[in-house]
Write a protein that holds these residues in place. Structure first.
Motif, PDB file in Angstrom:
ATOM      1  N   UNK A  68      47.097  14.556  27.322  1.00 59.15           N
ATOM      2  CA  UNK A  68      47.687  16.097  27.224  1.00 59.15           C
ATOM      3  C   UNK A  68      48.909  15.677  26.316  1.00 59.15           C
ATOM      4  N   UNK A  69      49.146  14.477  25.608  1.00 59.59           N
ATOM      5  CA  UNK A  69      50.347  14.326  24.754  1.00 59.59           C
ATOM      6  C   UNK A  69      49.584  14.559  23.259  1.00 59.59           C
ATOM      7  N   UNK A  70      50.458  15.117  22.335  1.00 62.93           N
ATOM      8  CA  UNK A  70      50.169  15.322  21.245  1.00 62.93           C
ATOM      9  C   UNK A  70      50.930  14.708  20.093  1.00 62.93           C
ATOM     10  N   UNK A  71      50.517  14.772  18.889  1.00 63.13           N
ATOM     11  CA  UNK A  71      51.277  13.933  18.027  1.00 63.13           C
ATOM     12  C   UNK A  71      52.698  14.468  17.751  1.00 63.13           C
ATOM     13  N   UNK A  72      53.080  15.800  18.093  1.00 60.43           N
ATOM     14  CA  UNK A  72      54.264  16.314  17.986  1.00 60.43           C
ATOM     15  C   UNK A  72      55.104  15.699  18.972  1.00 60.43           C
ATOM     16  N   UNK A  73      54.548  15.502  20.317  1.00 68.25           N
ATOM     17  CA  UNK A  73      55.361  14.840  21.439  1.00 68.25           C
ATOM     18  C   UNK A  73      55.646  13.337  20.867  1.00 68.25           C
ATOM     19  N   UNK A  74      54.685  12.706  20.266  1.00 66.19           N
ATOM     20  CA  UNK A  74      55.016  11.315  19.769  1.00 66.19           C
ATOM     21  C   UNK A  74      56.091  11.320  18.710  1.00 66.19           C
ATOM     22  N   UNK A  75      55.931  12.307  17.775  1.00 76.48           N
ATOM     23  CA  UNK A  75      56.836  12.324  16.724  1.00 76.48           C
ATOM     24  C   UNK A  75      58.359  12.652  17.079  1.00 76.48           C
ATOM     25  N   UNK A  76      58.362  13.578  18.043  1.00 74.38           N
ATOM     26  CA  UNK A  76      59.731  13.920  18.925  1.00 74.38           C
ATOM     27  C   UNK A  76      60.297  12.844  19.679  1.00 74.38           C
ATOM     28  N   UNK A  77      59.549  11.958  20.280  1.00 71.56           N
ATOM     29  CA  UNK A  77      59.936  10.770  20.898  1.00 71.56           C
ATOM     30  C   UNK A  77      60.561   9.581  19.897  1.00 71.56           C
ATOM     31  N   UNK A  78      59.569   9.835  18.810  1.00 71.90           N
ATOM     32  CA  UNK A  78      60.273   8.460  17.783  1.00 71.90           C
ATOM     33  C   UNK A  78      61.589   8.929  17.377  1.00 71.90           C
ATOM     34  N   UNK A  79      61.769  10.193  17.067  1.00 72.54           N
ATOM     35  CA  UNK A  79      63.128  10.935  16.756  1.00 72.54           C
ATOM     36  C   UNK A  79      64.349  10.250  17.756  1.00 72.54           C
ATOM     37  N   UNK A  80      63.759  10.683  19.092  1.00 67.61           N
ATOM     38  CA  UNK A  80      64.788  10.340  20.009  1.00 67.61           C
ATOM     39  C   UNK A  80      65.134   8.689  20.187  1.00 67.61           C
ATOM     40  N   UNK A  81      63.962   8.022  19.781  1.00 67.58           N
ATOM     41  CA  UNK A  81      64.155   6.592  19.798  1.00 67.58           C
ATOM     42  C   UNK A  81      65.153   6.222  18.598  1.00 67.58           C
ATOM     43  N   UNK A  82      64.712   6.693  17.566  1.00 67.58           N
ATOM     44  CA  UNK A  82      65.726   6.472  16.459  1.00 67.58           C
ATOM     45  C   UNK A  82      67.308   6.589  16.797  1.00 67.58           C
ATOM     46  N   UNK A  83      67.531   7.596  17.398  1.00 66.97           N
ATOM     47  CA  UNK A  83      68.789   8.107  17.770  1.00 66.97           C
ATOM     48  C   UNK A  83      69.333   6.865  18.854  1.00 66.97           C
ATOM     49  N   UNK A  84      68.493   6.637  19.858  1.00 68.07           N
ATOM     50  CA  UNK A  84      68.888   5.721  20.564  1.00 68.07           C
ATOM     51  C   UNK A  84      69.077   4.214  20.389  1.00 68.07           C
ATOM     52  N   UNK A  85      68.183   3.840  19.560  1.00 66.18           N
ATOM     53  CA  UNK A  85      68.130   2.440  18.919  1.00 66.18           C
ATOM     54  C   UNK A  85      69.220   2.456  17.963  1.00 66.18           C
ATOM     55  N   UNK A  86      69.569   3.467  17.258  1.00 65.06           N
ATOM     56  CA  UNK A  86      70.828   3.453  16.124  1.00 65.06           C
ATOM     57  C   UNK A  86      72.173   3.168  17.074  1.00 65.06           C
ATOM     58  N   UNK A  87      72.099   3.881  18.425  1.00 62.26           N
ATOM     59  CA  UNK A  87      73.327   3.725  19.171  1.00 62.26           C
ATOM     60  C   UNK A  87      73.325   2.343  19.583  1.00 62.26           C
ATOM     61  N   UNK A  88      72.177   1.748  20.102  1.00 61.71           N
ATOM     62  CA  UNK A  88      72.188   0.347  20.702  1.00 61.71           C
ATOM     63  C   UNK A  88      72.567  -0.581  19.731  1.00 61.71           C
ATOM     64  N   UNK A  89      72.094  -0.452  18.269  1.00 61.19           N
ATOM     65  CA  UNK A  89      72.305  -1.518  17.336  1.00 61.19           C
ATOM     66  C   UNK A  89      73.755  -1.350  17.195  1.00 61.19           C
ATOM     67  N   UNK A  90      74.521  -0.261  17.142  1.00 62.29           N
ATOM     68  CA  UNK A  90      75.776  -0.347  16.878  1.00 62.29           C
ATOM     69  C   UNK A  90      76.703  -1.052  17.779  1.00 62.29           C
ATOM     70  N   UNK A  91      76.112  -0.879  18.917  1.00 62.63           N
ATOM     71  CA  UNK A  91      76.962  -1.528  20.163  1.00 62.63           C
ATOM     72  C   UNK A  91      76.926  -3.087  19.985  1.00 62.63           C
ATOM     73  N   UNK A  92      75.960  -3.573  19.143  1.00 63.59           N
ATOM     74  CA  UNK A  92      75.983  -5.204  19.071  1.00 63.59           C
ATOM     75  C   UNK A  92      76.822  -5.881  18.732  1.00 63.59           C
TER      76      UNK A  92
END
Ligand SMILES: Cc1ncc(COP(=O)(O)O)c(C=O)c1O
Length: 445
Positions: free
Chosen positions: A421-445
């Motif tokens: 049931x997932x779509x390309x749009x779901x994956x791309x939205x998840x990647x946007x969220x991953x970018x935000x999350x990982x940017x935050x985590x990288x800054x914390x290091x």
């Protein structure tokens, strides 16, 4: 490295008042820990009120894209119309009788025998644990031996013969690491631990326990610790060794079965185990599982000529079998699996690119519709490599994704699943969220 139960759960007590927290608090009064399986106790969201396709809605009505997929049981998408219809229609016609066999049970067995190369006969049961429990008894009965081998990081259910050494803390890995209290030491000692992708570790166990190893239980891809992929020749080597030593080889395809290929990993690898356990994705979330394999082994059950007890009030429930038939048929006849795998490739490539941009040390891996991101440097072959994983980063990444509306189990080493049931749009939205999350985590290091 966290232990299995260390999932950062705080319980609902003291959480901000919300419909979810209120339900969790109510649950804690009447259900131990407030959940019906211990790994579900994860803090917010405390549960869900609705599911459809790729999405879940929590008790406050917030929508999440679901990559947990009930530990991989959801393969076509939540509330799949075809599966739900098949279950409901059969339930109206025939429920449990406790006598003989029903047409759906036979139809399901015929279908599994058709699609899974190593299955000549099968029994339906209600959980993966039940399937590996039966496999334990068959293996011991047919060999007259006592010891079961599993790999560090492998999980085969909650019963005494297998409940040890899944996600072990480094100081307990490879040693005695029971997943439960209340198991007799003599039971735990009858299960010994090898390293995945290390044939030498298996040879060593055969040398240490001559003539005593009844079976080797193996997830062909140990997905219970993310996704360890088999090195070339490893599965073939295990097959050769178990055959030479006269042990039963069980492929535990509870996760890989039907998801990576309708015929399981055995169809992909061409390696034929003696027994196969399966469940999860088999009926898109309805509770049915199975054990199948060589006819001479399966005929060890006392329903046939042997002495291994086969029993169960709910086994082979016609409506559950109807759900499984619909799910497996769809996986066989449509492009659900390759389509989800393409989305998996898109997700893995996207995560790798983000990680590279941010200069993170990660290994993005998985297969087909399953993906995970380890936070470590270097290659990953076995559990020993996973002990370098930064558990806090792993958990915080998944927690950050939940906060942004994407469900990924916030426990170290837990994998993620894409469904039909997932779509390309779901994956791309998840990647946007991953970018935000990982940017935050990288800054914390
Ligand atoms: C590979 C494997 N085998 C067996 C089981 C046990 O299955 P169940 O939870 O249906 O008892 C699981 C569950 O996660 C599993 O992942």
């Amino acid at each position: 490295m966290t232990n299995t139960m260390d999932n950062g759960a705080t319980g609902a007590t003291g959480a901000a008042a919300s419909a979810g927290a209120a339900l969790a608090a109510r649950a804690e009064r009447v259900i131990p820990g407030g959940v019906n399986s211990s790994t579900r106790r994860l803090g917010a969201p405390y549960g869900f009120a609705r599911s459809a396709g790729a999405y879940l809605w929590d008790l406050e009505g917030r929508r999440y894209t679901d990559f947990h997929a009930a530990f991989g049981a959801i393969v076509l998408g939540h509330n799949d119309e075809g599966v739900d219809r098949a279950v409901a229609e059969e339930a109206r016609i025939l429920d449990l009788t406790g006598i003989g066999v029903s047409e759906r049970e036979v139809e399901l067995a015929e279908l599994v025998v058709e699609v899974m190369p190593a299955v000549e006969k099968m029994v339906a049961c209600t959980s993966g644990s039940e399937a590996t429990f039966h496999a334990t008894r068959i293996s011991r009965a047919v060999t007259g031996r006592d010891i079961i081998v599993k790999v560090q990081g492998g999980y085969h259910g909650w019963h005494d013969a297998v409940a040890r050494n899944c996600i072990s803390a480094p100081e307990r890995a490879y040693g005695m690491d029971p997943m439960s209290t209340g198991v007799l030491a003599e039971n735990l000692e009858k299960t010994v631990i090898a390293e995945y992708n290390d044939l030498g570790s298996l040879e060593k166990l055969y040398a240490e326990h001559p003539g005593r190893i009844a079976a080797v239980f193996l997830e062909p891809i140990p997905h219970n610790v993310g996704a360890l992929l088999p090195d070339p020749g490893y599965l073939e080597g295990v097959r050769e060794l178990t055959r030479r030593e006269g042990s039963v080889l069980l492929f535990d395809e509870v996760i890989t079965g039907f998801r990576h290929d309708v015929g399981g990993w055995q169809a992909i690898s061409g390696v034929t185990p003696d027994l196969t356990s399966f469940g999860k994705a088999m009926a898109n979330g309805y509770p049915v599982a199975g054990l199948g394999g060589r006819a001479d082994l399966m005929d060890q059950f006392n329903s046939a000529a042997g002495g291994v007890l086969l029993a169960g009030t709910f086994t082979g429930h016609p409506a559950m079998c109807a759900g499984a038939i619909e799910t497996i048929t769809r996986l066989r006849d449509t492009d659900v699996i390759p389509r989800a795998a393409r989305l998996g490739d898109r997700m893995r490539a996207g995560l790798r690119a983000i990680s590279d941009e941010l200069g993170l040390q990660t290994v993005v891996t998985g297969y087909g519709s399953v993906f995970c991101m380890y936070f470590l440097d270097g290659e990953v072959h076995g559990y020993r490599d996973l002990m370098r994983n930064d558990d806090a980063m792993y958990r915080d990444f998944h927690r950050g994704m939940i906060d942004r509306g994407f469900v990924m189990l916030p426990m170290s080493l837990k994998r993620n699943h894409i469904s039909g049931a997932h779509t390309e749009a779901d994956i791309d939205a998840a990647l946007e969220a991953a970018r935000e999350t990982l940017t935050e985590l990288a800054a914390r290091r």
